[in-house]
Design a protein around this motif. Sequence first.
Motif, PDB file in Angstrom:
ATOM      1  N   ILE A   1      58.966 -13.749 -41.753  1.00 16.80           N
ATOM      2  CA  ILE A   1      57.690 -14.616 -41.073  1.00 16.80           C
ATOM      3  C   ILE A   1      56.411 -13.934 -40.853  1.00 16.80           C
ATOM      4  O   ILE A   1      56.478 -12.543 -40.657  1.00 16.80           O
ATOM      5  N   THR A   2      55.333 -14.526 -41.450  1.00 15.24           N
ATOM      6  CA  THR A   2      53.983 -13.991 -41.708  1.00 15.24           C
ATOM      7  C   THR A   2      52.966 -14.892 -41.158  1.00 15.24           C
ATOM      8  O   THR A   2      53.124 -16.235 -41.191  1.00 15.24           O
ATOM      9  N   SER A   3      51.795 -14.397 -41.054  1.00 18.49           N
ATOM     10  CA  SER A   3      50.541 -15.213 -41.012  1.00 18.49           C
ATOM     11  C   SER A   3      49.829 -15.388 -42.165  1.00 18.49           C
ATOM     12  O   SER A   3      48.856 -16.048 -42.237  1.00 18.49           O
ATOM     13  N   ASN A   4      50.161 -14.562 -43.072  1.00 14.12           N
ATOM     14  CA  ASN A   4      49.420 -14.545 -44.331  1.00 14.12           C
ATOM     15  C   ASN A   4      50.098 -15.970 -45.271  1.00 14.12           C
ATOM     16  O   ASN A   4      51.140 -15.584 -45.841  1.00 14.12           O
ATOM     17  N   ASP A   5      49.068 -16.604 -45.476  1.00 10.86           N
ATOM     18  CA  ASP A   5      49.289 -17.790 -46.279  1.00 10.86           C
ATOM     19  C   ASP A   5      48.816 -17.889 -47.598  1.00 10.86           C
ATOM     20  O   ASP A   5      49.088 -19.128 -48.350  1.00 10.86           O
ATOM     21  N   TRP A   6      48.042 -17.045 -48.117  1.00  9.90           N
ATOM     22  CA  TRP A   6      47.520 -17.054 -49.425  1.00  9.90           C
ATOM     23  C   TRP A   6      48.567 -16.721 -50.463  1.00  9.90           C
ATOM     24  O   TRP A   6      48.434 -16.994 -51.763  1.00  9.90           O
ATOM     25  N   LEU A   7      49.545 -16.108 -50.556  1.00 10.71           N
ATOM     26  CA  LEU A   7      50.467 -15.678 -51.379  1.00 10.71           C
ATOM     27  C   LEU A   7      51.677 -16.456 -51.725  1.00 10.71           C
ATOM     28  O   LEU A   7      52.455 -16.602 -50.603  1.00 10.71           O
TER      29      LEU A   7
ATOM     30  N   LYS B   1      49.204 -16.676 -33.547  1.00  7.41           N
ATOM     31  CA  LYS B   1      48.341 -17.434 -34.762  1.00  7.41           C
ATOM     32  C   LYS B   1      49.482 -18.137 -35.438  1.00  7.41           C
ATOM     33  O   LYS B   1      50.646 -17.910 -35.628  1.00  7.41           O
ATOM     34  N   PRO B   2      48.922 -18.988 -36.338  1.00  5.55           N
ATOM     35  CA  PRO B   2      49.893 -19.818 -37.267  1.00  5.55           C
ATOM     36  C   PRO B   2      50.508 -19.024 -38.034  1.00  5.55           C
ATOM     37  O   PRO B   2      50.161 -17.874 -38.689  1.00  5.55           O
ATOM     38  N   CYS B   3      51.937 -19.312 -38.224  1.00  3.91           N
ATOM     39  CA  CYS B   3      52.855 -18.636 -39.125  1.00  3.91           C
ATOM     40  C   CYS B   3      53.868 -19.537 -39.816  1.00  3.91           C
ATOM     41  O   CYS B   3      53.860 -20.573 -39.730  1.00  3.91           O
ATOM     42  N   LEU B   4      54.252 -18.416 -41.164  1.00  7.79           N
ATOM     43  CA  LEU B   4      55.103 -19.261 -42.038  1.00  7.79           C
ATOM     44  C   LEU B   4      56.161 -18.206 -42.278  1.00  7.79           C
ATOM     45  O   LEU B   4      56.432 -17.169 -42.073  1.00  7.79           O
ATOM     46  N   VAL B   5      57.448 -18.901 -42.758  1.00  6.06           N
ATOM     47  CA  VAL B   5      58.715 -18.446 -43.249  1.00  6.06           C
ATOM     48  C   VAL B   5      58.291 -18.352 -44.841  1.00  6.06           C
ATOM     49  O   VAL B   5      58.119 -19.269 -45.440  1.00  6.06           O
ATOM     50  N   LYS B   6      58.637 -17.130 -45.347  1.00  2.99           N
ATOM     51  CA  LYS B   6      58.409 -16.908 -46.834  1.00  2.99           C
ATOM     52  C   LYS B   6      59.715 -16.951 -47.374  1.00  2.99           C
ATOM     53  O   LYS B   6      60.594 -15.865 -47.259  1.00  2.99           O
ATOM     54  N   CYS B   7      60.265 -18.322 -47.875  1.00  2.00           N
ATOM     55  CA  CYS B   7      61.628 -18.543 -48.154  1.00  2.00           C
ATOM     56  C   CYS B   7      62.218 -17.722 -49.424  1.00  2.00           C
ATOM     57  O   CYS B   7      63.395 -17.923 -49.737  1.00  2.00           O
ATOM     58  N   HIS B   8      61.210 -17.117 -49.984  1.00  3.90           N
ATOM     59  CA  HIS B   8      61.814 -16.285 -51.079  1.00  3.90           C
ATOM     60  C   HIS B   8      61.886 -14.843 -51.020  1.00  3.90           C
ATOM     61  O   HIS B   8      62.354 -13.988 -51.936  1.00  3.90           O
TER      62      HIS B   8
END
Length: 81
Positions: free
Chosen positions: A14-20, A40-47
């Motif tokens: 889970i990260t806030s880095n959305d560029w990769l 801050k906004p976060c994303l799960v990196k599913c890979h």
Amino acid sequence: MQEDEDGMFYLVLITSNDWLNPQYSYPLTDEMVTGFTFSKPCLVKCHIITGNIERDVQRRLGSIKQKYFDEIVDKIVDSIF
């Protein structure tokens, strides 16, 4: 945390880095989780997945609500298979 029959469970980044690799990302909001909030906004990196056992975990901060957990699992399956 959901263990398989060998006592192993899987963690995703889970990260806030959305560029990769945005095609493998699943956005998370505070409404989707219990026990914590994001600064801050976060994303799960599913890979990006690791297999772990209970002793590998130092602490648990919260959890993802079941509906969103199921959606993330579907995204992981789509991302890596």
